[in-house]
Design an enzyme around this catalytic site. Structure first.
Site, PDB file in Angstrom:
ATOM      1  N   LYS A 181      29.767  29.737 -13.950  1.00 59.08           N
ATOM      2  CA  LYS A 181      31.115  29.765 -13.397  1.00 59.08           C
ATOM      3  C   LYS A 181      32.111  29.325 -14.459  1.00 59.08           C
ATOM      4  CE  LYS A 181      33.668  26.872 -11.298  1.00 59.08           C
ATOM      5  NZ  LYS A 181      34.946  27.267 -11.899  1.00 59.08           N
ATOM      6  N   GLY A 234      33.230  19.224 -18.592  1.00 69.32           N
ATOM      7  CA  GLY A 234      34.503  19.021 -17.903  1.00 69.32           C
ATOM      8  C   GLY A 234      34.785  17.544 -17.743  1.00 69.32           C
ATOM      9  N   SER A 235      35.479  17.203 -16.683  1.00 68.76           N
ATOM     10  CA  SER A 235      35.920  15.817 -16.530  1.00 68.76           C
ATOM     11  C   SER A 235      34.793  14.915 -16.013  1.00 68.76           C
ATOM     12  CB  SER A 235      37.106  15.751 -15.561  1.00 68.76           C
ATOM     13  OG  SER A 235      36.692  16.192 -14.289  1.00 68.76           O
ATOM     14  N   THR A 236      34.930  13.641 -16.274  1.00 70.88           N
ATOM     15  CA  THR A 236      33.930  12.672 -15.820  1.00 70.88           C
ATOM     16  C   THR A 236      33.880  12.622 -14.297  1.00 70.88           C
ATOM     17  OG1 THR A 236      34.185  11.413 -17.854  1.00 70.88           O
ATOM     18  CG2 THR A 236      33.280  10.222 -15.978  1.00 70.88           C
ATOM     19  N   GLY A 239      31.925  15.520 -13.135  1.00 68.22           N
ATOM     20  CA  GLY A 239      30.530  15.308 -13.528  1.00 68.22           C
ATOM     21  C   GLY A 239      29.801  14.443 -12.509  1.00 68.22           C
ATOM     22  N   GLU A 256      28.484  17.153 -20.227  1.00 68.87           N
ATOM     23  CA  GLU A 256      29.302  16.936 -21.418  1.00 68.87           C
ATOM     24  C   GLU A 256      30.703  16.662 -20.898  1.00 68.87           C
ATOM     25  OE1 GLU A 256      31.580  16.858 -23.939  1.00 68.87           O
ATOM     26  OE2 GLU A 256      31.466  19.029 -24.268  1.00 68.87           O
ATOM     27  N   CYS A 290      37.348  17.516 -25.917  1.00 68.22           N
ATOM     28  CA  CYS A 290      36.692  16.279 -25.516  1.00 68.22           C
ATOM     29  C   CYS A 290      36.425  15.398 -26.740  1.00 68.22           C
ATOM     30  CB  CYS A 290      35.398  16.589 -24.780  1.00 68.22           C
ATOM     31  SG  CYS A 290      34.430  17.847 -25.606  1.00 68.22           S
ATOM     32  N   GLU A 390      41.541   9.493 -21.040  1.00 61.80           N
ATOM     33  CA  GLU A 390      41.596  10.760 -21.772  1.00 61.80           C
ATOM     34  C   GLU A 390      42.869  11.513 -21.369  1.00 61.80           C
ATOM     35  OE1 GLU A 390      38.662  13.868 -20.825  1.00 61.80           O
ATOM     36  OE2 GLU A 390      38.375  14.088 -22.983  1.00 61.80           O
TER      37      GLU A 390
HETATM   38  P1  NAD Z   1      37.338  19.733 -14.144  1.00 62.05           P
HETATM   39  O1  NAD Z   1      36.213  18.865 -14.525  1.00 62.05           O
HETATM   40  O2  NAD Z   1      37.831  19.641 -12.728  1.00 62.05           O
HETATM   41  O3  NAD Z   1      36.981  21.274 -14.392  1.00 62.05           O
HETATM   42  C1  NAD Z   1      36.014  21.718 -15.311  1.00 62.05           C
HETATM   43  C2  NAD Z   1      35.148  22.777 -14.630  1.00 62.05           C
HETATM   44  O4  NAD Z   1      34.508  22.204 -13.504  1.00 62.05           O
HETATM   45  C3  NAD Z   1      35.920  23.981 -14.089  1.00 62.05           C
HETATM   46  O5  NAD Z   1      35.150  25.156 -14.244  1.00 62.05           O
HETATM   47  C4  NAD Z   1      36.058  23.646 -12.612  1.00 62.05           C
HETATM   48  O6  NAD Z   1      36.223  24.789 -11.803  1.00 62.05           O
HETATM   49  C5  NAD Z   1      34.721  23.006 -12.352  1.00 62.05           C
HETATM   50  N1  NAD Z   1      34.654  22.144 -11.169  1.00 62.05           N
HETATM   51  C6  NAD Z   1      35.652  21.408 -10.603  1.00 62.05           C
HETATM   52  N2  NAD Z   1      35.191  20.769  -9.505  1.00 62.05           N
HETATM   53  C7  NAD Z   1      33.879  21.092  -9.376  1.00 62.05           C
HETATM   54  C8  NAD Z   1      32.856  20.734  -8.452  1.00 62.05           C
HETATM   55  N3  NAD Z   1      33.089  19.917  -7.423  1.00 62.05           N
HETATM   56  N4  NAD Z   1      31.621  21.249  -8.629  1.00 62.05           N
HETATM   57  C9  NAD Z   1      31.343  22.065  -9.662  1.00 62.05           C
HETATM   58  N5  NAD Z   1      32.285  22.448 -10.568  1.00 62.05           N
HETATM   59  C10 NAD Z   1      33.531  21.958 -10.431  1.00 62.05           C
HETATM   60  O7  NAD Z   1      38.495  19.472 -15.142  1.00 62.05           O
HETATM   61  P2  NAD Z   1      40.052  19.789 -14.931  1.00 62.05           P
HETATM   62  O8  NAD Z   1      40.568  19.259 -13.640  1.00 62.05           O
HETATM   63  O9  NAD Z   1      40.215  21.204 -15.151  1.00 62.05           O
HETATM   64  O10 NAD Z   1      40.659  18.888 -16.087  1.00 62.05           O
HETATM   65  C11 NAD Z   1      40.910  17.504 -15.830  1.00 62.05           C
HETATM   66  C12 NAD Z   1      40.557  16.662 -17.006  1.00 62.05           C
HETATM   67  O11 NAD Z   1      39.170  16.824 -17.335  1.00 62.05           O
HETATM   68  C13 NAD Z   1      41.252  17.011 -18.311  1.00 62.05           C
HETATM   69  O12 NAD Z   1      42.530  16.525 -18.360  1.00 62.05           O
HETATM   70  C14 NAD Z   1      40.320  16.387 -19.293  1.00 62.05           C
HETATM   71  O13 NAD Z   1      40.568  15.018 -19.373  1.00 62.05           O
HETATM   72  C15 NAD Z   1      38.965  16.628 -18.707  1.00 62.05           C
HETATM   73  N6  NAD Z   1      38.301  17.840 -19.273  1.00 62.05           N
HETATM   74  C16 NAD Z   1      37.359  17.639 -20.205  1.00 62.05           C
HETATM   75  C17 NAD Z   1      36.753  18.738 -20.790  1.00 62.05           C
HETATM   76  C18 NAD Z   1      35.691  18.586 -21.837  1.00 62.05           C
HETATM   77  O14 NAD Z   1      35.559  19.440 -22.707  1.00 62.05           O
HETATM   78  N7  NAD Z   1      34.868  17.543 -21.771  1.00 62.05           N
HETATM   79  C19 NAD Z   1      37.106  20.025 -20.418  1.00 62.05           C
HETATM   80  C20 NAD Z   1      38.068  20.189 -19.425  1.00 62.05           C
HETATM   81  C21 NAD Z   1      38.649  19.081 -18.864  1.00 62.05           C
END
Ligand code: NAD
Length: 496
Positions: A181, A234-236, A239, A256, A290, A390
């Site tokens: 996804k 993605g975000s902590t 995660g 990650e 990140c 972050e």
């Molecule tokens: P997020 O973690 O919500 O989104 C990242 C991915 O996770 C997207 O594909 C999203 O659709 C998916 N996702 C969201 N909720 C989910 C769930 N419940 N189950 C499975 N997948 C899910 O991140 P965001 O809201 O887009 O960004 C917020 C903050 O996260 C940023 O400001 C940054 O601090 C951090 N971030 C970090 C990275 C990284 O490379 N580590 C990447 C993106 C965002």
């Protein structure tokens, strides 16, 4: 395979079982150009039913894919790398439109590194092997390293093309099938890669790409009993949700997550190199990385000289339309995120921070987009929010230190542990800090170097597991121990 493109040349459907299809319930979501907030294309948005269809297709495809000779899987991935290169300009254009990456970055970094990743893991496919283990006399014991089955992958919006390669290539090389996804903000390049993989000869069902909301399609992948593992970037906060959702069938999880990288400049550093490296560390990709060096930790004796050069460099960075080859910094990927980043300027000032440069959106023709000027803020304390949280934008927090102990205390003083760097000519100090920093990656006299051969990932709230290198092949395989009685006499079960 049906044509994946709309008349604008952009893909707009889900990729399931080797075909581009609409979502079962017909839902779509607009993909927005962050340069001017115009709609690029309406893209099908997967729901739980689509995830079920994709998982079923992947299970059907798995036996043949895992049994294909590994070198043959590698050959297909090599072909994919060639196709990525042959479509480089189109991939770069689409990535820049969808994410806001300057086209010169997309051309020089995102696309070539994606091809490089597929090539590296193509070569890895037939090098994953088990061991023969010396055990009791009369027995042969060996291990098989087997693919996991169907794996789920959730990709963020900051480097969608590169991360699609990082996740797909090793999983496929190991013989897994994938349900991926992409982020709802940036689904386009992942869909183009799905089309190129099909063209390269990946059988139907082996790769499925489902744009959709994290809380719907992402959650469905994380919970799905037919998915053996989930790889998430993605975000902590998300995660943590994924770990909870994955508990039902005890999925393997690799995370990650965020970071707050310390970039330490010692008094003996080559200042020009450190200034250039720090600008790349904090502002490349608009700081949406990140591993960004988002905490600039300066020895107090060189802080003023460093900041004078660094701020001059930050102010000289050319912001502009990502499709302009002269642009050095594009917009952030969404308006919501731009506002979140700008909110950190208020947070900084409310905690006694000092705005040294930037801190606002540019006026004029860029005002309609998601732009933020390169921003430099001095924190009053390393415990303040701008030194702990972050920000994920072109926002760097400056801190100073007096000695090595203080530098280490500051650098290790966050809940994250992803990447960190230092600039020094002192060899012993370099090795000492490499050992002492709480992070998965350390860069000395450089920053943010990555390569498909080198393990990538973090500790603490930055997650666990590793992408890339031999390490990631462990993530995408499981070990089976096989015992053969060669000439052992089996004693009776019960003494007689
Ligand atoms: P997020 O973690 O919500 O989104 C990242 C991915 O996770 C997207 O594909 C999203 O659709 C998916 N996702 C969201 N909720 C989910 C769930 N419940 N189950 C499975 N997948 C899910 O991140 P965001 O809201 O887009 O960004 C917020 C903050 O996260 C940023 O400001 C940054 O601090 C951090 N971030 C970090 C990275 C990284 O490379 N580590 C990447 C993106 C965002």
């Amino acid at each position: 395979m049906s044509n994946p493109r709309t008349s604008s040349g952009l893909p707009n459907q889900l990729f399931i079982d080797g075909r581009f299809v609409d979502a079962a319930d017909g839902d779509t979501l607009a993909s927005i150009n962050p340069h001017d907030n115009s709609v690029l294309v309406d893209v099908a948005m997967a729901g739980a039913v689509d995830v079920d269809r994709a998982v079923a297709a992947a299970h059907r495809a798995f036996p043949a894919w895992r049994n294909l000779p590994a070198a043959e899987r590698g050959r297909i991935l090599l072909k994919a790398a060639d196709l990525i290169e042959s479509q480089a300009e189109e991939l770069a254009r689409v990535e820049s439109l969808d994410t806001g990456h300057p086209i010169r970055d997309s051309r020089l970094i995102d696309v070539p590194r994606t091809a490089m990743t597929f090539r590296y893991f193509a070569g890895m496919a037939d090098k994953v092997q088990g061991d023969q283990i010396p055990v009791d006399a009369g027995f042969l014991n060996y291990t098989l390293r087997e693919p996991l089955g169907v794996v789920g992958q959730v990709v963020p919006w900051n480097f969608p093309l590169m991360f699609t390669g990082w996740k797909l290539a090793p999983a496929l090389a190991a013989g897994n099938c994938v349900v991926m996804k992409p982020a709802e903000l940036t689904p386009l390049s992942s869909l183009l890669i799905a089309a190129l993989l099909a063209e390269a000869g990946i059988p139907a069902g082996v790769v499925n790409v489902l744009p959709g909301l994290g809380t719907v399609a992402g959650q469905a992948i994380a919970e799905h009993p037919g998915i053996a593992k989930i790889s998430f970037t993605g975000s902590t906060a998300t995660g943590r949700r994924i770990v909870q959702a994955s508990a039902g069938n005890l999925k393997k999880v690799q995370l990650e997550l965020g970071g707050k990288g310390a970039n330490i400049v010692f008094e003996d550093a080559d200042l020009t190199a450190a200034v250039n490296g720090a600008a790349f560390a904090s502002f490349h990709n608009q700081g949406q990385a990140c591993i960004a060096g988002s905490r600039l930790v300066l020895h107090e004796s060189i802080a003023d000289a460093f900041l004078e050069k660094f701020i001059a460099l930050a102010r000289s960075i050319r912001l502009g339309n990502p499709l302009d080859p002269d642009t050095e910094m594009g917009p952030l990927t969404s308006a919501l995120h731009r506002d979140r980043v700008l909110g950190y300027v208020e947070i900084a000032l409310s905690q006694g921070g000092e705005l040294l440069s930037g801190g606002r959106s540019p006026r004029g023709e860029l005002a309609a987009g998601c732009y933020v000027e390169p921003t430099v803020v001095r924190a009053a304390s390393w415990r303040d929010r701008i030194a702990q949280e972050e920000v994920f934008g072109p926002f760097v927090t400056v801190l100073t230190f007096r000695n090595d102990e203080e530098a280490l205390e500051i650098a290790n003083g966050t809940e994250y542990g992803l990447g960190g760097g230092l600039w020094t000519r002192d060899l012993q100090r370099a090795h000492r800090f490499a050992r002492e920093l709480h992070s998965g990656m350390v860069w000395v006299n450089c920053y943010k170097r990555v390569n498909p051969a080198s393990p990538f990932g973090g500790n603490g709230m930055s997650g666990y597991g590793r992408e890339m290198g031999f390490e990631v092949m462990r993530e995408y395989t499981q070990v089976k121990s096989v015992w053969i009685n060669v000439d052992a006499k089996i004693p009776p079960h019960y003494p007689r």
